[in-house]
Design an enzyme around this catalytic site. Structure first.
Site, PDB file in Angstrom:
ATOM      1  CB  SER A 226      -0.710  -0.082   1.390  1.00  0.00           C
ATOM      2  OG  SER A 226      -0.189   0.000   2.411  1.00  0.00           O
ATOM      3  CB  THR A 228      -0.401   3.959   4.269  1.00  0.00           C
ATOM      4  OG1 THR A 228      -1.806   4.107   3.618  1.00  0.00           O
ATOM      5  CG2 THR A 228      -0.284   4.336   5.547  1.00  0.00           C
ATOM      6  N   GLY A 230       4.353   2.154   1.938  1.00  0.00           N
ATOM      7  CA  GLY A 230       5.556   2.559   1.136  1.00  0.00           C
ATOM      8  C   GLY A 230       6.107   3.765   1.606  1.00  0.00           C
ATOM      9  CD  GLU A 247       6.419  -0.605  -9.001  1.00  0.00           C
ATOM     10  OE1 GLU A 247       5.225  -0.255  -8.944  1.00  0.00           O
ATOM     11  OE2 GLU A 247       7.399  -0.249  -9.377  1.00  0.00           O
ATOM     12  CB  CYS A 281      -1.490  -3.466  -7.975  1.00  0.00           C
ATOM     13  SG  CYS A 281      -0.210  -4.557  -9.071  1.00  0.00           S
TER      14      CYS A 281
HETATM   15  P1  NAP Z   1       0.682  -3.566   3.097  1.00  0.00           P
HETATM   16  O1  NAP Z   1      -0.696  -3.407   4.069  1.00  0.00           O
HETATM   17  O2  NAP Z   1       1.007  -2.344   2.572  1.00  0.00           O
HETATM   18  O3  NAP Z   1       1.310  -4.673   3.294  1.00  0.00           O
HETATM   19  C1  NAP Z   1       2.433  -5.062   2.392  1.00  0.00           C
HETATM   20  C2  NAP Z   1       3.618  -5.509   3.060  1.00  0.00           C
HETATM   21  O4  NAP Z   1       4.001  -4.694   3.948  1.00  0.00           O
HETATM   22  C3  NAP Z   1       2.919  -6.927   4.028  1.00  0.00           C
HETATM   23  O5  NAP Z   1       4.059  -7.846   4.110  1.00  0.00           O
HETATM   24  C4  NAP Z   1       2.941  -6.050   5.436  1.00  0.00           C
HETATM   25  O6  NAP Z   1       2.973  -7.164   6.320  1.00  0.00           O
HETATM   26  C5  NAP Z   1       4.191  -5.204   5.339  1.00  0.00           C
HETATM   27  N1  NAP Z   1       4.027  -4.313   6.330  1.00  0.00           N
HETATM   28  C6  NAP Z   1       3.065  -3.888   7.029  1.00  0.00           C
HETATM   29  N2  NAP Z   1       3.425  -2.910   7.780  1.00  0.00           N
HETATM   30  C7  NAP Z   1       4.678  -2.424   7.571  1.00  0.00           C
HETATM   31  C8  NAP Z   1       5.719  -1.629   8.112  1.00  0.00           C
HETATM   32  N3  NAP Z   1       5.344  -0.541   9.038  1.00  0.00           N
HETATM   33  N4  NAP Z   1       6.851  -1.665   7.694  1.00  0.00           N
HETATM   34  C9  NAP Z   1       7.257  -2.721   6.586  1.00  0.00           C
HETATM   35  N5  NAP Z   1       6.321  -3.388   6.055  1.00  0.00           N
HETATM   36  C10 NAP Z   1       5.131  -3.523   6.681  1.00  0.00           C
HETATM   37  O7  NAP Z   1      -0.147  -3.866   1.350  1.00  0.00           O
HETATM   38  P2  NAP Z   1      -0.971  -5.240   1.249  1.00  0.00           P
HETATM   39  O8  NAP Z   1      -2.599  -5.148   1.880  1.00  0.00           O
HETATM   40  O9  NAP Z   1      -0.715  -6.504   1.560  1.00  0.00           O
HETATM   41  O10 NAP Z   1      -1.355  -4.943  -0.587  1.00  0.00           O
HETATM   42  C11 NAP Z   1      -2.191  -4.576  -1.183  1.00  0.00           C
HETATM   43  C12 NAP Z   1      -1.801  -3.242  -1.780  1.00  0.00           C
HETATM   44  O11 NAP Z   1      -0.624  -3.697  -2.569  1.00  0.00           O
HETATM   45  C13 NAP Z   1      -2.687  -2.325  -2.516  1.00  0.00           C
HETATM   46  O12 NAP Z   1      -2.503  -1.053  -2.227  1.00  0.00           O
HETATM   47  C14 NAP Z   1      -2.075  -2.907  -3.951  1.00  0.00           C
HETATM   48  O13 NAP Z   1      -2.211  -1.840  -4.942  1.00  0.00           O
HETATM   49  C15 NAP Z   1      -0.559  -2.924  -3.538  1.00  0.00           C
HETATM   50  N6  NAP Z   1       0.041  -3.694  -4.662  1.00  0.00           N
HETATM   51  C16 NAP Z   1       0.888  -3.279  -5.605  1.00  0.00           C
HETATM   52  C17 NAP Z   1       1.661  -3.832  -6.701  1.00  0.00           C
HETATM   53  C18 NAP Z   1       2.528  -2.907  -7.602  1.00  0.00           C
HETATM   54  O14 NAP Z   1       3.155  -3.667  -8.244  1.00  0.00           O
HETATM   55  N7  NAP Z   1       2.418  -1.873  -7.657  1.00  0.00           N
HETATM   56  C19 NAP Z   1       1.089  -5.165  -6.625  1.00  0.00           C
HETATM   57  C20 NAP Z   1       0.618  -5.829  -5.813  1.00  0.00           C
HETATM   58  C21 NAP Z   1      -0.017  -5.011  -4.805  1.00  0.00           C
HETATM   59  P3  NAP Z   1       1.766  -7.547   6.984  1.00  0.00           P
HETATM   60  O15 NAP Z   1       0.909  -8.493   6.097  1.00  0.00           O
HETATM   61  O16 NAP Z   1       2.175  -8.631   8.305  1.00  0.00           O
HETATM   62  O17 NAP Z   1       0.904  -6.611   7.534  1.00  0.00           O
END
Ligand code: NAP
Length: 480
Positions: A226, A228, A230, A247, A281
């Protein structure tokens, strides 16, 4: 019930508190228990990666490649069970999970192949008897943080180029779907990856993310997820001048012009908006339709959407599985309520599915809102679920203006038979991934992948561009 351990310095660490990996289509089913990694585990993983780095970096790249090729063979031999586990932990349909597993195998083979081709530059010097060239060298220890929606492909498209370049890694998978990434690490272990080269620590993103960004040996971090998180990683990692690749989200448009192949355009929009439960995404979340065909297009999309079958992705004939977890379901339902206030009742969908087997999962109807305008939140914010906003455009120029009017820039699509419009779109669309007369989602690994504007930061992933992040140049001037 199997407990899946963390993998640190070549050892599986199976002791410690665990968390559950549950099936979002049937929450009675626990797919696996995962050891909840701590900040100390993250430190140990980073230290192991640092110790393994010099030897791995010194190994000839074609020899590193042999291990990746072997891991690809191992995944192939476990293809059906890995795909089925992916459906059970993430919810996507079995054909989609098979497609993703195939892609992971192909990514491993592609980057393994690059091991024998890892070139640099050799150019003539202006000076007499000076030989000048630049070679690629690895960066060091790299942290990889991945999301749940492509639980094996994304870990793979980070791990494979990192390893072939000679880096060592610490992988932190998403807590909602860690098993697919674990299977990838298992395959690398079984293929004989030297200890410490690959490390895997599952658990809370907050705790482990902080520990990873602060781990002393870390030189770079690649994150997909996400916006946020990122942005948080960017702030923290910049303090240490880590190399950063992010990403993130999107609000991807598909422009539909009056001269399109109408039926194909309907199919492409429905596919891109709803398959994988809209949790790609690159999914289309805005269809921007030219005035003259707007009403007809809206009616056709609604009719096609009504025919989609929602259910457990393990069953044949299902088009759309559940949302990945309760939090994702809540976000989707909250946005549907926002959409009702902003644009009126949806023309189809709009509800959580209940009754019978639906009660055990996070199922939501594919939902279409019409008459969405660019000021509305459902026309601006990422929902990451099966919700399509249809917007009216006066003409092509208006459609392009609306398409570009969000902070995001991941993917964008156009449906048209006018070649000049295609090129206007190619040069004018503010997105990193464009499709023409195809769904906005559905990319391959052989070309650069990633967005622009707030969707991405740093060098692109995949294809030849992957090396821009995972390696550096050393430039040599030699007088002979
Ligand atoms: P997310 O909540 O941001 O989590 C992504 C990863 O970050 C997970 O492994 C999460 O661990 C970890 N994380 C959480 N808090 C963190 C912190 N403070 N520091 C470092 N890492 C942390 O995203 P998501 O819900 O898994 O995925 C959905 C999002 O990904 C959507 O916004 C989508 O658009 C995006 N996405 C983008 C792409 C692209 O290539 N642009 C591809 C796929 C998805 P936990 O699971 O343990 O919380």
């Amino acid at each position: 019930m199997q407990t899946f351990g963390n993998y640190i310095n070549g050892e599986w660490i199976t002791k410690g508190d665990t968390f559950e990996d549950r099936n979002p289509a049937n929450t009675d089913e626990v797919v696996g228990l995962f050891v909840k990694g701590s900040a100390a585990d993250m430190d140990a993983a980073a230290a192991a990666a640092a110790e393994a780095f010099p030897k791995w970096a010194a190994m000839p790249a074609p020899n590193r490649a042999n291990i990746l090729f072997k891991a690809a063979e191992i995944l192939e031999s476990r293809f059906d069970s890995i795909a089925a586990e992916m459906t059970r932990e993430e919810g996507k349909t079995l054909p989609e999970a098979k497609g993703e597993t195939r892609r992971a195998i192909n990514i491993l083979k592609y980057f393994a192949g690059e091991g024998a081709r890892m070139g640099g530059h050799l150019v003539p010097s202006e000076r007499d008897r000076v030989h000048m060239f630049a070679i690629r060298k690895p960066i060091g220890v790299i942290g990889l943080v991945t999301p749940w929606n492509f639980p094996i492909a994304i870990p793979c498209w980070k791990l494979a180029p990192a390893l072939i370049c000679g880096n060592t890694v610490v992988l932190k998978p998403a807590s909602a779907s860690p098993l697919s990434a674990w299977r990838l690490v298992e395959a690398l272990h079984d293929a004989g990856i030297p200890k410490g080269v690959v490390n895997f620590v599952a658990g809370s993103g907050g705790t482990l993310g902080k520990a990873l960004v602060e781990a002393k040996p870390l030189k770079a971090i690649s994150f997909t997820g996400s916006e946020t998180i990122g942005k948080w990683i960017h702030t923290e990692a910049s303090k240490r001048m880590l190399r950063i690749q992010l990403e993130m989200g999107g609000k991807n448009p598909t422009i539909v012009l009056k001269d399109c192949d109408f039926n194909a355009a309907v199919e492409n929009v429905v596919n891109a908006a709803f398959f994988s439960t809209g949790q790609k995404c690159t999914a289309t979340s805005r269809a921007i339709v030219e005035d003259e065909i707007y009403d007809k297009f809206v009616a056709a999309v609604v009719e096609r959407t009504k025919k989609l079958k929602v259910g457990n992705g393990m069953e044949a004939g299902i088009d759309i599985g559940p949302a990945v977890d309760e939090a994702a379901l809540k976000t989707i339902l909250d946005y549907i309520e926002i959409g009702k206030k902003e644009a009126g009742a949806p023309l189809v969908g709009g509800n959580r599915l209940t009754g019978g087997a639906f009660d055990k999962g996070y199922f939501v109807e594919p939902t279409v809102f019409a008459n969405v305008t660019e000021e509305m939140r459902i026309g601006q914010e990422e929902i990451f679920g099966p919700v399509l906003a249809i917007m009216r455009a006066k003409d092509f120029e208006d459609a392009m203006r609306i398409a570009n009017a969000t902070p995001f820039g991941l993917s964008a699509s156009i449906q048209t038979s006018n070649v000049s419009r295609v090129f206007d779109f190619v040069y004018g669309a503010e997105a990193g991934l464009l499709t023409v007369n195809l769904p906005s989602a559905g990319v391959e690994y052989q070309l650069p992948f990633g967005g622009t504007k707030d969707s991405s930061f740093g060098p692109k992933e995949q294809g030849p561009a992957a090396f821009d992040f995972y390696s550096d140049y050393k430039t040599i001037y030699l007088k002979y």
